[in-house]
Design a protein around this motif. Structure first.
Motif, PDB file in Angstrom:
ATOM      1  N   SER A   9       0.838  -1.211   0.000  1.00  0.00           N
ATOM      2  CA  SER A   9       0.000   0.000   0.000  1.00  0.00           C
ATOM      3  C   SER A   9       0.871   1.257   0.000  1.00  0.00           C
ATOM      4  O   SER A   9       1.057   1.896   1.031  1.00  0.00           O
ATOM      5  CB  SER A   9      -0.909  -0.045   1.244  1.00  0.00           C
ATOM      6  OG  SER A   9      -1.733   1.094   1.299  1.00  0.00           O
ATOM      7  N   SER A  13      -3.954   3.861   1.432  1.00  0.00           N
ATOM      8  CA  SER A  13      -5.411   3.643   1.462  1.00  0.00           C
ATOM      9  C   SER A  13      -5.757   2.150   1.566  1.00  0.00           C
ATOM     10  O   SER A  13      -6.734   1.776   2.218  1.00  0.00           O
ATOM     11  CB  SER A  13      -6.066   4.267   0.228  1.00  0.00           C
ATOM     12  OG  SER A  13      -5.758   3.548  -0.938  1.00  0.00           O
ATOM     13  N   THR A  14      -4.950   1.308   0.944  1.00  0.00           N
ATOM     14  CA  THR A  14      -5.231  -0.141   0.983  1.00  0.00           C
ATOM     15  C   THR A  14      -4.998  -0.692   2.398  1.00  0.00           C
ATOM     16  O   THR A  14      -5.737  -1.561   2.863  1.00  0.00           O
ATOM     17  CB  THR A  14      -4.334  -0.874  -0.039  1.00  0.00           C
ATOM     18  OG1 THR A  14      -4.388  -0.168  -1.278  1.00  0.00           O
ATOM     19  CG2 THR A  14      -4.781  -2.294  -0.261  1.00  0.00           C
TER      20      THR A  14
HETATM   21  C1  LIG Z   1       0.719   4.032 -11.702  1.00  0.00           C
HETATM   22  C2  LIG Z   1      -0.688   4.016 -11.151  1.00  0.00           C
HETATM   23  C3  LIG Z   1      -1.718   3.594 -11.978  1.00  0.00           C
HETATM   24  C4  LIG Z   1      -3.033   3.570 -11.482  1.00  0.00           C
HETATM   25  N1  LIG Z   1      -4.039   3.100 -12.286  1.00  0.00           N
HETATM   26  C5  LIG Z   1      -5.289   3.044 -11.811  1.00  0.00           C
HETATM   27  C6  LIG Z   1      -6.356   2.491 -12.599  1.00  0.00           C
HETATM   28  O1  LIG Z   1      -6.121   1.977 -13.696  1.00  0.00           O
HETATM   29  N2  LIG Z   1      -7.619   2.527 -12.099  1.00  0.00           N
HETATM   30  C7  LIG Z   1      -7.878   3.061 -10.855  1.00  0.00           C
HETATM   31  O2  LIG Z   1      -9.038   3.104 -10.458  1.00  0.00           O
HETATM   32  N3  LIG Z   1      -6.885   3.541 -10.060  1.00  0.00           N
HETATM   33  C8  LIG Z   1      -5.612   3.551 -10.507  1.00  0.00           C
HETATM   34  N4  LIG Z   1      -4.603   4.023  -9.702  1.00  0.00           N
HETATM   35  C9  LIG Z   1      -4.945   4.544  -8.376  1.00  0.00           C
HETATM   36  C10 LIG Z   1      -4.683   3.575  -7.235  1.00  0.00           C
HETATM   37  O3  LIG Z   1      -5.045   2.269  -7.563  1.00  0.00           O
HETATM   38  C11 LIG Z   1      -5.478   4.014  -6.010  1.00  0.00           C
HETATM   39  O4  LIG Z   1      -5.290   5.368  -5.751  1.00  0.00           O
HETATM   40  C12 LIG Z   1      -5.198   3.186  -4.772  1.00  0.00           C
HETATM   41  O5  LIG Z   1      -6.157   3.554  -3.802  1.00  0.00           O
HETATM   42  C13 LIG Z   1      -3.812   3.403  -4.217  1.00  0.00           C
HETATM   43  O6  LIG Z   1      -3.587   2.502  -3.160  1.00  0.00           O
HETATM   44  P1  LIG Z   1      -2.633   2.881  -1.923  1.00  0.00           P
HETATM   45  O7  LIG Z   1      -3.181   4.138  -1.299  1.00  0.00           O
HETATM   46  O8  LIG Z   1      -2.734   1.721  -1.004  1.00  0.00           O
HETATM   47  O9  LIG Z   1      -1.280   3.084  -2.494  1.00  0.00           O
HETATM   48  C14 LIG Z   1      -3.290   4.031 -10.155  1.00  0.00           C
HETATM   49  C15 LIG Z   1      -2.223   4.450  -9.352  1.00  0.00           C
HETATM   50  C16 LIG Z   1      -0.927   4.434  -9.824  1.00  0.00           C
HETATM   51  C17 LIG Z   1       0.204   4.868  -8.920  1.00  0.00           C
END
Ligand SMILES: Cc1cc2nc3c(=O)[nH]c(=O)nc-3n(C[C@H](O)[C@H](O)[C@H](O)COP(=O)(O)O)c2cc1C
Length: 273
Positions: A9, A13-14
């Protein structure tokens, strides 16, 4: 029952999501394994049939980052698995399907799954502060439903995992179709898109260096990025207390500006039980 929260994460957020789900489960013990830490990815973590693993990962069409390394470190023995994938107000694509496939080879039985919403890694104005209280209530209830199934010894996943096709124009639909067809559990942005700018008001606190899952940042008088190592996860960007780290590649910025048009408003999680 011991509940293990395993998460990758970068922007946090995860991690919040899997913790909220765990609150709904009456666990004797909750143990967290943070897969941003290389040391955790380098060991094998073994689980039995009476454990529960809640695996949280972020999505970019498919699982993002280094999913084969994260999931490859987990070894189950008919171990029940809850799959949690966070997406940034967009779509989780074939991430849950990829997770189910990979983890079943690792000895796990996916008995529940969710495509959840987390603040968009590229913008604080999309899915701001999610998961929020409303999400937490849904995730808590999801945990309760999981606990009920486990009490009944029911490890079947009754709802069919769906690809969740994007509603973000032709480019995203093609990306999702290619992503689903490609072998392997992961999807990455092109390396040429990972360039970061470090602003002058960086206070060199070193938080980003510690946080980076792949050791792509170092502090030696100033912060420097190793672009060969960087996976573009945006963890450093979001952990920086000064907003001093920013992605600057033009094509990436165009892509982000384009998808943001489709990411307004509130989107809700999709649950599979
Ligand atoms: C390189 C990259 C590509 C992403 N592509 C998508 C996507 O295709 N669809 C989507 O809904 N979110 C996408 N996201 C957003 C993340 O999946 C989302 O913000 C998630 O909550 C992040 O998790 P974290 O907070 O645990 O890091 C992307 C994020 C990154 C960094």
């Amino acid at each position: 029952m011991k509940v293990y929260l395993v998460y990758f994460s970068p922007s946090g957020s995860t991690k919040k999501t899997v913790r909220n789900v765990a609150k709904g489960i009456d666990a004797t013990e909750v143990i967290e394994i943070d897969m941003l830490k290389k040391s955790n990815r380098e060991k094998t973590h073994s689980f039995g049939p009476n454990d529960l693993v809640i695996l949280g990962m972020m999505t970019a069409t498919k699982l993002y980052g280094i999913p084969a390394e994260v999931m490859g470190a987990l070894k189950g023995n008919n171990t029940p698995l809850v799959g949690a994938v966070n997406c940034g107000n967009g779509y989780f694509g074939s991430s849950l399907i990829a997770m189910q496939k990979f983890m079943s080879k690792q000895g796990f039985k996916m008995m529940a799954a969710g495509g959840f919403i987390g603040q968009y890694s590229f913008s604080k104005s999309i899915a701001t502060n999610r998961p929020d209280e409303q999400d937490a209530a849904i995730q808590f209830q999801f945990g309760k439903d999981i606990a009920k199934k486990l009490q009944q010894g029911d490890l079947n996943l009754y709802s069919k995992l769906s690809i969740d096709w994007p509603n973000e124009g032709t480019f995203s639909t093609i990306k999702c179709a290619i992503g689903s067809a490609l072998p392997g559990p992961g999807f990455s942005i092109p390396k040429s898109w990972n360039e970061l700018a470090i602003a002058d008001d960086c206070i060199q606190c070193g938080k980003c260096v510690k946080h980076c899952p792949v050791g792509a940042l170092s502090l030696n008088g100033k912060i420097t990025q190793d672009r060969d190592k960087c996976i573009g996860c945006q963890g450093c960007v979001n952990v920086c207390p000064r907003e001093a780290i920013n992605p600057i590649n033009e094509s990436l910025q165009k892509m982000v500006a384009n998808v943001m048009k489709f990411r307004q408003g509130r989107k809700e999680p999709k649950l599979f039980l």
